[in-house]
Design a protein around this motif. Structure first.
Motif, PDB file in Angstrom:
ATOM      1  N   SER A  99      -4.280  -1.558  -1.704  1.00  0.00           N
ATOM      2  CA  SER A  99      -4.690  -1.338  -0.470  1.00  0.00           C
ATOM      3  C   SER A  99      -4.737  -2.806  -0.005  1.00  0.00           C
ATOM      4  O   SER A  99      -5.560  -3.533   0.149  1.00  0.00           O
ATOM      5  CB  SER A  99      -6.038  -0.593  -0.162  1.00  0.00           C
ATOM      6  OG  SER A  99      -6.871  -1.444  -1.032  1.00  0.00           O
ATOM      7  N   MET A 143      -3.848   6.745  -3.679  1.00  0.00           N
ATOM      8  CA  MET A 143      -3.364   5.471  -3.167  1.00  0.00           C
ATOM      9  C   MET A 143      -2.997   4.483  -4.132  1.00  0.00           C
ATOM     10  O   MET A 143      -4.012   4.202  -4.953  1.00  0.00           O
ATOM     11  CB  MET A 143      -4.348   4.989  -1.947  1.00  0.00           C
ATOM     12  CG  MET A 143      -3.940   3.727  -1.422  1.00  0.00           C
ATOM     13  SD  MET A 143      -4.843   3.060  -0.014  1.00  0.00           S
ATOM     14  CE  MET A 143      -4.482   4.308   1.193  1.00  0.00           C
ATOM     15  N   ILE A 192      -3.330   1.449   7.642  1.00  0.00           N
ATOM     16  CA  ILE A 192      -3.816   2.442   6.667  1.00  0.00           C
ATOM     17  C   ILE A 192      -4.458   3.515   7.240  1.00  0.00           C
ATOM     18  O   ILE A 192      -4.278   4.694   6.789  1.00  0.00           O
ATOM     19  CB  ILE A 192      -4.529   1.569   5.287  1.00  0.00           C
ATOM     20  CG1 ILE A 192      -3.484   0.535   4.571  1.00  0.00           C
ATOM     21  CG2 ILE A 192      -4.873   2.540   4.270  1.00  0.00           C
ATOM     22  CD1 ILE A 192      -4.148  -0.174   3.824  1.00  0.00           C
ATOM     23  N   ASN A 249      -4.610  -4.581   8.406  1.00  0.00           N
ATOM     24  CA  ASN A 249      -3.701  -3.577   7.714  1.00  0.00           C
ATOM     25  C   ASN A 249      -4.593  -2.146   7.724  1.00  0.00           C
ATOM     26  O   ASN A 249      -4.146  -1.302   7.871  1.00  0.00           O
ATOM     27  CB  ASN A 249      -3.332  -3.887   6.231  1.00  0.00           C
ATOM     28  CG  ASN A 249      -2.024  -4.790   6.456  1.00  0.00           C
ATOM     29  OD1 ASN A 249      -1.310  -4.807   7.405  1.00  0.00           O
ATOM     30  ND2 ASN A 249      -1.633  -5.298   5.257  1.00  0.00           N
ATOM     31  N   SER A 274       0.960  -1.188   0.047  1.00  0.00           N
ATOM     32  CA  SER A 274      -0.049   0.106  -0.201  1.00  0.00           C
ATOM     33  C   SER A 274       0.798   1.131  -0.110  1.00  0.00           C
ATOM     34  O   SER A 274       1.812   1.215   0.904  1.00  0.00           O
ATOM     35  CB  SER A 274      -0.795  -0.089   1.279  1.00  0.00           C
ATOM     36  OG  SER A 274      -1.772   1.130   1.173  1.00  0.00           O
TER      37      SER A 274
END
Length: 734
Positions: free
Chosen positions: A512, A509, A529, A524, A496
């Motif tokens: 992910s 981004m 994140i 995560n 990510s």
């Protein structure tokens, strides 16, 4: 000294600062209060004494512990053992270093205060590896705990403290209540009267946290006040005791209840405050100001345990209490609605900077939910639970009836809260505030309260606007950042990456991912994140690029879209368009270019007619360019796809290469490196992963070409900052 305790408290708290800063701050304090200190020499003497005492007693946060090792020796048990799948307790080693131990069930006399011979594997707690991520190592260090002891074998124990007997009473009481009460009632009695929230469903706890109602689940002044009122009534009216006898009994019972309820900072503060007022009522002297009692209790608590100042519950409890006491004139002569509104508003404003520091956001609607749930808990829940306990001494039909009434009402209220959900509309994400922002906020807050208290409403309104503006300053600070920033998050064996254009003209981004073992829990997203983005004041991103649909690159895609609402989703050509509300899904392929406020995404692969057997080879490969700075993102492609790209004549010199497939041997050919000529290489890879990534051959290729290597397993998150032809790379791990 009456009315001047706040100066002693300030002096004491300044002793927690680093030595030079603390001395400077103490001198500034003396200058500010010089007239008062000159006229009152004993006050100056006490202030200096308290400052020096705090300077001496304030703890040094333990440094990083030595490497993990096997320990065999004696420990002293420093906490009441907690029983579950494993026994958990804090122990002090022979060198006075502390560890939190986990052991199987033991009948070896494990009690608070016991000395035990143990064998244990001592490991250092995990550090955070991303900005905004919770650091378990720091959390334990601020409790003077340096290690976690796993596979602990307890060989023998002897001795125990007097507090362990009260813990036994608490456990016996819990077992008795659990046996006598229905589960729905017992869970809330255990939480609200005994300080143990373990039985409450995690979804409910998260809902309370979201709406700023967590204080209702922690035993505090509210609970102590209700218990005192009911106890006073029972002793005076039912048992016909005198007022003096009632006070003496309360002085005996309050310390016992504090320990029974877990002795957390809010209940210790509330209990000691009540005891202080009762003791003072026996003395034939002038009644002290309540603020003096609260601040002296704070100092006394910190003298016994200096580490408590780092606990969030301690900070929130005393700040809110002091703010409400100082605002008592505002609260007088108010009807129920305005009293509740003022209490909620003052409490929220008082702790807002700390809330932003720890959680990066606040819920702007929480004041209104407090108007509903604070009276509900105060007038219905807590009294009803106390009556349920008392009813156990009465015929069963009465207890059953009270429990049924409680469960019906409480179930409806909890369902109402859960029905509201967690709408991001009410979340105001500010990010981690700068120290100057926090200081400025509290200065303006004090000015606001001063004007409000004196009825200068116009000036108070102007101060309120200024107070909100201070919070916006933090958001403006991000908008003034002139750097292009690229951050490779440490998300284990996943990927990510976040790109921020200068002056926040765009936020993107790239992937992910979730690790395979944690996909269902979205670990995560929840712990890496989202905290990272929130800590930087990011509540919305402009676009999400998903290189391919393997879990380690797309596992939290839907969570990111739901929470951060990107306008665009870019993927390789797919059989079906991803249809998610509020987002435009665009499929891209070789030759396409996406431009956004100076940032350029040039897609190199796949071609429109490509169809690979491997999902990895289907990955999007694109060059991100800003000015003359080029970063190549490669997904998980293999050497075969690298060759196809080069055969199309797309290779060019780049500044940074994101190494494909976490550094797998199947990627990053010599030809690929020869054509792209990267100066730096980024590798997103999990620590000690089972795949052996990055492969030694890949590392050797990069080193032979003098390419600087940056890898998340060794360095934590990696941040590139580029400005005016110069780039600087920062690693999160020291």
């Amino acid at each position: 000294m009456s009315g001047k305790t706040y100066i002693l408290a300030i002096a004491f708290l300044l002793g927690y600062l680093p030595l030079k800063i603390g001395l400077l701050a103490f001198c500034i304090m003396c200058i500010i209060f010089r007239k008062m200190l000159i006229l009152n020499r004993p006050l100056f003497a006490f202030s200096l004494t308290f400052f020096l005492l705090s300077l001496y007693l304030s703890p040094e946060i333990p440094q990083d512990p030595i490497d993990s090792h096997q320990y065999e020796g004696w420990i002293e048990v420093r906490s009441h053992p907690e029983y579950g799948d494993n026994i958990q307790f804090v122990g002090s080693l022979e060198n006075d270093t502390r560890a939190i131990f986990y052991s199987g069930h033991s009948d070896k006399g494990l009690y608070h205060g016991a000395s035990c011979l143990v064998t244990s594997q001592l490991n250092a707690p995990n550090h955070s590896t991303n900005q905004g991520e919770f650091s378990y190592r720091d959390f334990l260090a601020k409790q003077n705990i340096s290690y976690i002891g796993y596979d602990t074998e307890i060989h023998s124990c002897h001795d125990r403290s007097w507090m362990s007997y009260i813990a036994d009473w608490r456990l016996s009481l819990q077992q008795l209540l659990e046996e006598k009460l229905e589960a729905e009632s017992y869970v809330w009695i255990q939480a609200l009267l005994l300080g143990d929230q373990s039985g409450i469903d995690e979804e409910i706890i998260e809902a309370f946290q979201f709406w700023g109602l967590s204080h209702l689940l922690a035993i505090s002044g509210l609970h102590i006040g209700i218990l005192l009122i009911i106890t006073y009534f029972v002793f005076l009216k039912i048992f016909n005791l005198t007022l003096e006898q009632t006070k003496i009994l309360l002085l005996i019972l309050l310390p016992i209840y504090i320990i029974l309820a877990g002795a957390n900072p809010p209940i210790v503060r509330a209990g000691l405050m009540a005891m202080g007022i009762i003791i003072w009522s026996f003395l034939k002297v002038k009644k002290p100001d309540v603020i003096d009692i609260v601040l002296m209790i704070m100092i006394i608590i910190l003298l016994f345990n200096p580490y408590l100042i780092y606990q969030l519950s301690f900070q929130f409890s005393f700040i809110v209490t002091v703010a409400l006491i100082l605002s008592r004139r505002l609260l007088m002569n108010s009807n129920w609605f305005w009293l509740s509104m003022k209490v909620s508003l003052i409490s929220q404003l008082a702790i807002l900077p700390l809330q932003l520091h720890y959680f990066y956001y606040t819920n702007v609607f929480s004041v209104f939910l407090n108007l509903i749930f604070v009276p509900y808990f105060t007038l219905i829940v807590i009294p009803l639970l106390i009556f349920i306990i008392v009813s156990l001494m009465l015929p069963n039909i009465i207890s059953n009836l009270l429990q049924h009434v409680f469960q019906v009402i409480h179930e409806w209220m909890i369902q109402f809260m859960l029905y509201l959900g967690k709408p991001s509309l009410f979340q105001w994400v500010v990010g981690e505030p700068h120290l100057l922002v926090i200081v400025s906020y509290f200065i303006v807050f004090l000015i606001l309260m001063y004007f409000w208290d004196r009825g200068l409403l116009k000036k108070a309104a102007i101060s309120a606007i200024l107070l909100v503006s201070v919070c916006f300053i933090q958001l403006i600070i991000y908008q003034l950042n002139p750097n292009l920033t690229i951050t490779v998050l440490d998300v284990g064996q996943a990927e990510s990456i976040v790109i921020e254009l200068p002056f926040r003209r765009g936020i993107f981004m790239i992937d992910s991912g979730e690790e395979m073992m944690h996909e269902s829990n979205q670990e995560n997203f929840q712990y890496k994140i989202k905290p990272f983005l929130w800590s930087k004041g990011i509540s919305k991103i402009d676009a999400l690029w998903i290189t391919h649909l393997d879990v380690d690159h797309s596992g939290s895609m839907e969570s990111v879209i739901k929470q951060f609402k990107p306008t665009q989703l870019f993927t390789y050509p797919m059989d079906e368009t991803i249809k998610l509300r509020g987002i435009n899904h665009e499929e891209v392929n070789q030759g396409m270019t996406i431009k956004y406020n100076g940032g350029v995404f040039s897609v190199w692969s796949p071609r429109s007619n490509d169809s690979f057997d491997s999902e990895n080879d289907q990955s999007l490969v694109f060059l991100f360019s800003y000015e003359d700075y080029n970063v190549l993102f490669t997904g998980d492609i293999s050497e075969e796809v690298e060759s196809l790209i080069l055969s199309e004549g797309l290779g060019e010199d780049i500044d940074v290469l994101k190494i494909a497939h976490h550094g797998s041997q199947t990627s990053t050919s010599d030809e690929w490196l020869e054509v792209t000529q990267p100066k730096k290489a980024l590798i997103s890879v999990g620590t000690n992963n089972i795949y052996g990534h990055p492969h030694p051959d890949v590392i050797t290729k990069l080193k032979n070409r003098n390419i600087d290597i940056f890898r998340t397993d060794k360095m934590g998150s990696i941040t590139i900052k580029y400005r005016k032809g110069q780039d600087t790379i920062f690693r999160y791990k020291p």
